[in-house]
Structure formats: structure tokens, C-alpha cells
Motif scaffolding. Structure first.
Motif, PDB file in Angstrom:
ATOM      1  N   ARG A 196      63.235  27.404  26.478  1.00  0.00           N
ATOM      2  CA  ARG A 196      62.046  26.749  25.905  1.00  0.00           C
ATOM      3  C   ARG A 196      61.740  27.387  24.556  1.00  0.00           C
ATOM      4  O   ARG A 196      61.615  28.617  24.447  1.00  0.00           O
ATOM      5  CB  ARG A 196      60.827  26.908  26.824  1.00  0.00           C
ATOM      6  CG  ARG A 196      60.973  26.297  28.177  1.00  0.00           C
ATOM      7  CD  ARG A 196      61.311  24.821  28.158  1.00  0.00           C
ATOM      8  NE  ARG A 196      60.274  23.962  27.614  1.00  0.00           N
ATOM      9  CZ  ARG A 196      60.382  22.634  27.545  1.00  0.00           C
ATOM     10  NH1 ARG A 196      61.482  22.017  27.969  1.00  0.00           N
ATOM     11  NH2 ARG A 196      59.399  21.925  27.055  1.00  0.00           N
ATOM     12  N   PRO A 235      65.350  20.268  16.190  1.00  0.00           N
ATOM     13  CA  PRO A 235      63.899  20.358  16.431  1.00  0.00           C
ATOM     14  C   PRO A 235      63.160  20.761  15.154  1.00  0.00           C
ATOM     15  O   PRO A 235      63.618  21.640  14.431  1.00  0.00           O
ATOM     16  CB  PRO A 235      63.799  21.460  17.485  1.00  0.00           C
ATOM     17  CG  PRO A 235      65.126  21.482  18.157  1.00  0.00           C
ATOM     18  CD  PRO A 235      66.126  21.097  17.108  1.00  0.00           C
ATOM     19  N   GLU A 291      57.040  22.272  21.074  1.00  0.00           N
ATOM     20  CA  GLU A 291      57.803  22.882  22.174  1.00  0.00           C
ATOM     21  C   GLU A 291      59.037  22.023  22.416  1.00  0.00           C
ATOM     22  O   GLU A 291      58.937  20.793  22.475  1.00  0.00           O
ATOM     23  CB  GLU A 291      56.937  22.931  23.439  1.00  0.00           C
ATOM     24  CG  GLU A 291      57.671  23.471  24.655  1.00  0.00           C
ATOM     25  CD  GLU A 291      56.773  23.533  25.889  1.00  0.00           C
ATOM     26  OE1 GLU A 291      55.531  23.402  25.752  1.00  0.00           O
ATOM     27  OE2 GLU A 291      57.322  23.720  26.993  1.00  0.00           O
ATOM     28  N   TYR A 292      60.188  22.664  22.510  1.00  0.00           N
ATOM     29  CA  TYR A 292      61.437  21.947  22.739  1.00  0.00           C
ATOM     30  C   TYR A 292      62.222  22.629  23.854  1.00  0.00           C
ATOM     31  O   TYR A 292      62.083  23.837  24.083  1.00  0.00           O
ATOM     32  CB  TYR A 292      62.314  21.957  21.475  1.00  0.00           C
ATOM     33  CG  TYR A 292      61.759  21.172  20.330  1.00  0.00           C
ATOM     34  CD1 TYR A 292      62.031  19.818  20.179  1.00  0.00           C
ATOM     35  CD2 TYR A 292      60.962  21.794  19.367  1.00  0.00           C
ATOM     36  CE1 TYR A 292      61.521  19.095  19.114  1.00  0.00           C
ATOM     37  CE2 TYR A 292      60.446  21.079  18.293  1.00  0.00           C
ATOM     38  CZ  TYR A 292      60.739  19.730  18.172  1.00  0.00           C
ATOM     39  OH  TYR A 292      60.228  19.031  17.116  1.00  0.00           O
ATOM     40  N   ASP A 293      63.076  21.837  24.479  1.00  0.00           N
ATOM     41  CA  ASP A 293      64.039  22.405  25.416  1.00  0.00           C
ATOM     42  C   ASP A 293      65.394  22.498  24.712  1.00  0.00           C
ATOM     43  O   ASP A 293      65.868  21.515  24.157  1.00  0.00           O
ATOM     44  CB  ASP A 293      64.169  21.516  26.663  1.00  0.00           C
ATOM     45  CG  ASP A 293      65.205  22.083  27.615  1.00  0.00           C
ATOM     46  OD1 ASP A 293      64.855  23.029  28.345  1.00  0.00           O
ATOM     47  OD2 ASP A 293      66.355  21.612  27.596  1.00  0.00           O
TER      48      ASP A 293
END
Ligand code: SF4
Length: 233
Positions: A198, A184, A191-193
Motif C-alpha cells: 500500500r 500512480p 493511496e494505491y496498491d
């Protein structure tokens, strides 16, 4: 040092253990010299002059990860982002979104409480010019890894700035979260998972960003509000 971090079975034990760390000779010398020589405005105060533990409850579901303590801020007061301009901005925003009991963080006994939030850093000693070396970042990594492991309710992380972002991505796999490939990328508002965690990016609350308007209180609050919701707070 690694053994000390791994040996901690609770956040309280970790906080006590990290405060004793002397693994980075350059940072130990700097933090102690600053504590001895002081800034004139704080000449009558006893500086902390040691590694700064994370601040916030052990059952926090949201972590905020910065860079390193400020020489005359957390290195003086002994609490993350406490007693400097960066902290003024961060705690005011946390208060505004309902994550802190008061908008100011002036000293360690000022009564401030965080609600479900833990504030920490990938480097726990104040570095000269706010610039830890890659080796110092890597040496300090085990403290962050253990803290992330011990925060059993963790659901969301806000990272302040690109340095903290890279350090957090380096620490997450050792703490049990596999980081996606490609990694990421940092940016404000991203915003990333990460395997159910999160991960939010936010520009650092440094004076360089807040005085120039690159980062406004509204921008910080927007990210914090989204992270608050992701952390179910
Ligand atoms: S920066 Fe981290 S590893 Fe280095 S002396 Fe401070 S607490 Fe220890």
C-alpha cells in the motif's frame, strides 16, 4: 557504490555501508563543508557530515520515505528528521498515532524508538538548497532499492512529497514490486496498491508546507493512521 549496496545482507550492514558512501562529489563537498562551518547555534557540536542511514527497526512493516537530510538537521545529528522543524512535526504525529515512543527527536541518543516504522530517504546526503540533481537521485537509488528489499515485512509506504514519490516509484521495480501503468500520481492523501504494497502520498513536512498551513498535524496523522492500519501495526 552499487556493489556496496547489493553486498549488504541486513539492514545493519546497509546502514554501516551507506554511511561510508562518497559517490556524489557535489554532495560530499557540501555535506562536509556544512559540517565544518556549522550554524552559529550549533557551533559547539560535532556534525555528522556523512550519508544518513534509515532509522527504525529492521522488521518494520511501514516505511516513511522523505527527500534528503537537512543540512543542520540530520546532517548534524546523524539520524533522519532529527534536530529540525520538519522532524518536530513528523515525530509528534508519529507519537500521536502510537508509532513512536516520544514526540521529540532531538539527538541520536535521546532514547526515541519507532514501533514497526522505518524512516528513510531516496537521497542520503544533505543537498544544497534541499535540491538533489536527477543524477544524484539516480546514483543514490541503489541504497533505497536494497533497503526496500531487506525490509522483509514491508506492507505499506508513506511518501512525503513529489520528489520522494517519483524516486520511490523508480526504486520499487528494482526491489521487486511492479508499478502499475499509468504510474500512480502523487497527491496528499492518495493511496494505491502496488502488488500488495500500500502506497500513500502525503505532503512533505517541510516548513514551507507546515508554516503556511498547507499541511496540518491533523492531515499528517490521518495519513499515518491509514498507513498504520495497512501495515497491520
Ligand atoms: S547521495 Fe547517496 S549515492 Fe550520493 S554520496 Fe550520498 S549516499 Fe552516496
Amino acid at each position: 557504490m552499487t556493489d556496496f549496496a547489493e553486498r549488504a545482507d541486513s539492514i545493519a550492514e546497509l546502514d554501516a555501508a551507506v554511511s561510508e558512501c562518497r559517490a556524489c562529489p557535489r554532495l560530499v563537498a557540501w555535506r562536509e563543508e556544512v559540517a565544518r562551518t556549522k550554524r552559529a547555534a550549533f557551533a559547539d557540536q560535532d556534525y555528522w557530515g556523512r550519508p544518513v542511514p534509515g532509522f527504525g527497526p529492521a522488521d518494520a512493516s511501514l516505511a516513511i520515505i522523505g527527500l534528503a537530510p537537512a543540512a543542520h538537521g540530520a546532517n548534524r545529528t546523524g539520524r533522519m528528521f532529527t534536530g529540525d522543524r520538519s522532524g518536530d512535526v513528523l515525530y509528534a504525529a508519529l507519537y500521536d498515532v502510537g508509532l513512536a515512543s516520544q514526540p521529540m527527536s532531538t539527538h541520536i541518543d535521546d532514547g526515541l524508538e519507532l514501533f514497526g516504522v522505518r524512516i528513510t530517504a531516496p537521497v542520503r546526503c544533505a543537498p544544497p538548497a534541499n535540491k538533489p540533481t536527477p543524477a544524484e537521485r539516480d546514483t543514490c537509488k541503489q541504497w533505497l532499492v536494497r533497503e526496500l528489499q531487506l525490509l522483509e515485512n514491508l506492507r505499506a509506504v508513506v511518501v512525503l512529497g513529489a520528489f520522494g514519490w517519483q524516486a520511490t516509484l523508480n526504486a520499487l521495480p528494482s526491489a521487486g514490486w511492479q508499478v502499475p501503468k499509468p504510474r500512480p500520481r502523487f497527491g496528499h492523501g492518495v493511496e494505491y496498491d502496488v502488488n500488495g504494497l500500500r502506497l500513500f502520498g502525503c505532503y512533505h513536512v517541510s516548513q514551507q508546507n507546515t508554516f503556511t498551513g498547507k499541511l496540518t498535524p491533523e492531515m499528517i496523522k490521518k495519513v499515518l493512521a491509514r498507513a498504520k492500519s495497512a501495515a497491520r501495526l
